[in-house]
Design a protein around this motif. Structure first.
Motif, mmCIF file in Angstrom:
data_model
loop_
_atom_site.group_PDB
_atom_site.id
_atom_site.type_symbol
_atom_site.label_atom_id
_atom_site.label_comp_id
_atom_site.label_asym_id
_atom_site.label_seq_id
_atom_site.Cartn_x
_atom_site.Cartn_y
_atom_site.Cartn_z
ATOM 1 N N LEU A 215 -6.976 8.279 2.226
ATOM 2 C CA LEU A 215 -6.749 6.852 2.002
ATOM 3 C C LEU A 215 -7.872 6.018 2.602
ATOM 4 N N ALA A 216 -8.315 6.384 3.799
ATOM 5 C CA ALA A 216 -9.443 5.676 4.410
ATOM 6 C C ALA A 216 -10.705 5.870 3.579
ATOM 7 N N ARG A 217 -10.871 7.080 3.048
ATOM 8 C CA ARG A 217 -12.053 7.341 2.222
ATOM 9 C C ARG A 217 -12.040 6.485 0.961
ATOM 10 N N VAL A 218 -10.861 6.350 0.344
ATOM 11 C CA VAL A 218 -10.748 5.515 -0.856
ATOM 12 C C VAL A 218 -11.071 4.064 -0.533
ATOM 13 N N THR A 231 -8.623 0.754 -10.738
ATOM 14 C CA THR A 231 -7.201 0.803 -11.076
ATOM 15 C C THR A 231 -6.521 1.725 -10.084
ATOM 16 N N VAL A 232 -5.187 1.679 -10.056
ATOM 17 C CA VAL A 232 -4.459 2.589 -9.174
ATOM 18 C C VAL A 232 -4.738 4.031 -9.583
ATOM 19 N N GLU A 243 -0.570 9.166 -9.007
ATOM 20 C CA GLU A 243 -0.493 7.714 -8.832
ATOM 21 C C GLU A 243 0.681 7.322 -7.940
ATOM 22 N N ARG A 244 1.847 7.930 -8.204
ATOM 23 C CA ARG A 244 3.042 7.561 -7.436
ATOM 24 C C ARG A 244 2.874 7.901 -5.958
ATOM 25 N N THR A 245 2.362 9.096 -5.666
ATOM 26 C CA THR A 245 2.167 9.495 -4.273
ATOM 27 C C THR A 245 1.138 8.607 -3.591
ATOM 28 N N PHE A 246 0.045 8.329 -4.305
ATOM 29 C CA PHE A 246 -1.001 7.481 -3.743
ATOM 30 C C PHE A 246 -0.459 6.090 -3.419
ATOM 31 N N ALA A 247 0.256 5.466 -4.359
ATOM 32 C CA ALA A 247 0.780 4.115 -4.149
ATOM 33 C C ALA A 247 1.752 4.087 -2.971
ATOM 34 N N ARG A 248 2.604 5.120 -2.869
ATOM 35 C CA ARG A 248 3.577 5.164 -1.778
ATOM 36 C C ARG A 248 2.899 5.325 -0.435
ATOM 37 N N ARG A 249 1.941 6.242 -0.356
ATOM 38 C CA ARG A 249 1.254 6.474 0.917
ATOM 39 C C ARG A 249 0.354 5.299 1.290
ATOM 40 N N PHE A 250 -0.238 4.671 0.295
ATOM 41 C CA PHE A 250 -1.091 3.506 0.568
ATOM 42 C C PHE A 250 -0.263 2.371 1.171
ATOM 43 N N ALA A 251 0.897 2.109 0.574
ATOM 44 C CA ALA A 251 1.764 1.045 1.084
ATOM 45 C C ALA A 251 2.265 1.364 2.489
ATOM 46 N N ALA A 252 2.577 2.618 2.750
ATOM 47 C CA ALA A 252 3.040 3.008 4.081
ATOM 48 C C ALA A 252 1.951 2.829 5.125
ATOM 49 N N ALA A 253 0.693 3.055 4.727
ATOM 50 C CA ALA A 253 -0.419 2.974 5.677
ATOM 51 C C ALA A 253 -0.916 1.555 5.888
ATOM 52 N N THR A 254 -0.805 0.702 4.867
ATOM 53 C CA THR A 254 -1.421 -0.632 4.957
ATOM 54 C C THR A 254 -0.435 -1.774 4.903
ATOM 55 N N LEU A 259 -3.262 -2.609 -5.411
ATOM 56 C CA LEU A 259 -3.869 -3.714 -6.160
ATOM 57 C C LEU A 259 -3.838 -5.019 -5.378
ATOM 58 N N ARG A 260 -2.803 -5.240 -4.574
ATOM 59 C CA ARG A 260 -2.772 -6.437 -3.719
ATOM 60 C C ARG A 260 -3.868 -6.354 -2.665
#
Length: 333
Positions: A215-218, A231-232, A243-254, A259-260
């Protein structure tokens, strides 16, 4: 909003007390900032024991709060400790006279004790939100926001969110330029988006030193190429996730969606370029991932209250103490 009362009493947090002084103290020399009268008020003018062993003798008694334009209550070290009933009475009297009242961090407990938050939304530090809701069930506690308010009553979350609320109150009363000038002098951002969710401990495990954080790398790669049509799906591929895993983990981390977060970073970068460079607005827009100045304008205006060109006219070349003071908005992965 020129006369501001800072209410102090035993157990007030020194940091919050200092924030109030920084925002409404000696700021009249800053561009666009009106002269404020800051009154330090306390019970009977008696010596007050702040947290950390500090002491302060108030300059005014509690009666001086009644004719202020704004009263700010700092956070308290022990939110469940009993307070001087005169403090609650003074707050109720000021509110009845139409004075705007704001609290920082655990200062929300003091407003709730005075009965001012019943039937209203409020917030406090995320670690105290459950306790506030349990003690005062008539208060609609919102632990996810940095600050909240309705009309003449405002509350903020912990520590830095108190600065956010103070700057918001300045902005609402005196405009963007005044708030931005004070923020620059304090070396802080004049506006932060998001909420407390990004600061609440997450069950997602932290990466170890030997474990590369995708996630930090992205986020790093996105920030280095904001003009890319991200895009996501594209970010998820980069992270080697669905996509689903990425969006969930991104929201948990940030604490926000991919997209926001991306829009936030594009707007922050546009602010920096409008302040610090002579690039045409169209070029700024393209650099930040918008197709043109026309597509940049709506989200920029929605976020900051002014369109890009007006923002540049207002903030380009502003000075503090005779030196250029363009705000630096860090791109945080």
């Amino acid at each position: 909003m020129r006369t501001v009362g800072c209410l102090i009493f035993d157990g007030v947090r020194p940091f919050d007390y200092a924030v109030i002084g920084e925002v409404w103290g000696e700021q009249a020399e800053l561009p666009g900032v009106p002269g404020f009268e800051l009154r330090i008020c306390g019970p009977d003018g008696a010596r007050v024991r702040l947290g950390g062993g500090l002491e302060r003798v108030p300059d005014f008694g509690l009666d001086a709060l009644a004719d202020c334009d704004l009263v700010v209550v700092p956070g308290v070290e022990q939110p469940d400790e009993p307070r001087d009933p005169a403090v609650h009475a003074a707050l109720r009297a000021a509110h009845a006279r139409g004075v705007t009242i704001a609290s920082l961090c655990a200062g929300a407990f003091v407003l709730a004790e005075a009965g001012l938050l019943d039937g209203r939304t409020a917030t406090t530090h995320w670690a105290l939100a459950d306790r506030l809701a349990e003690r005062f069930p008539a208060v609609d506690v919102r632990p996810e926001v940095l600050f909240t308010g309705e009309g003449r009553l405002w509350t903020s979350a912990g520590v830095a969110a108190g600065i956010d609320l103070c700057l918001h109150l300045v902005r609402a009363a005196h405009g963007e330029r005044a708030a931005a000038s004070i923020a620059r002098a304090m070396v802080t951002a004049p506006f932060r988006s998001g909420g407390q969710a990004q600061f609440i401990p997450s069950p997602v495990p932290e990466p170890t030193a030997a474990d590369d954080d995708p996630l930090a790398r992205v986020r790093t790669e996105v920030l280095a190429a904001l003009d890319t049509p991200w895009t996501v799906r594209r970010m998820a591929v980069l992270a080697l996730m669905s996509e689903r895993t990425f969006a969930r983990r991104f929201a948990a981390a940030t604490g926000t969606t991919p997209l926001r977060w991306l829009l936030d970073q594009r707007i922050l970068t546009a602010q920096r370029l409008l302040e610090d460079t002579d690039l045409p607005v169209d070029a700024v827009a393209v650099h930040c991932g918008f197709s043109s100045a026309v597509s940049l304008r709506p989200p920029f205006t929605a976020r900051l209250g002014v369109p890009p060109r007006e923002y540049r006219r207002t903030f380009r070349g502003a000075c503090v103490d005779g030196r250029p003071a363009a705000a630096r908005y860090p791109l945080v992965p």
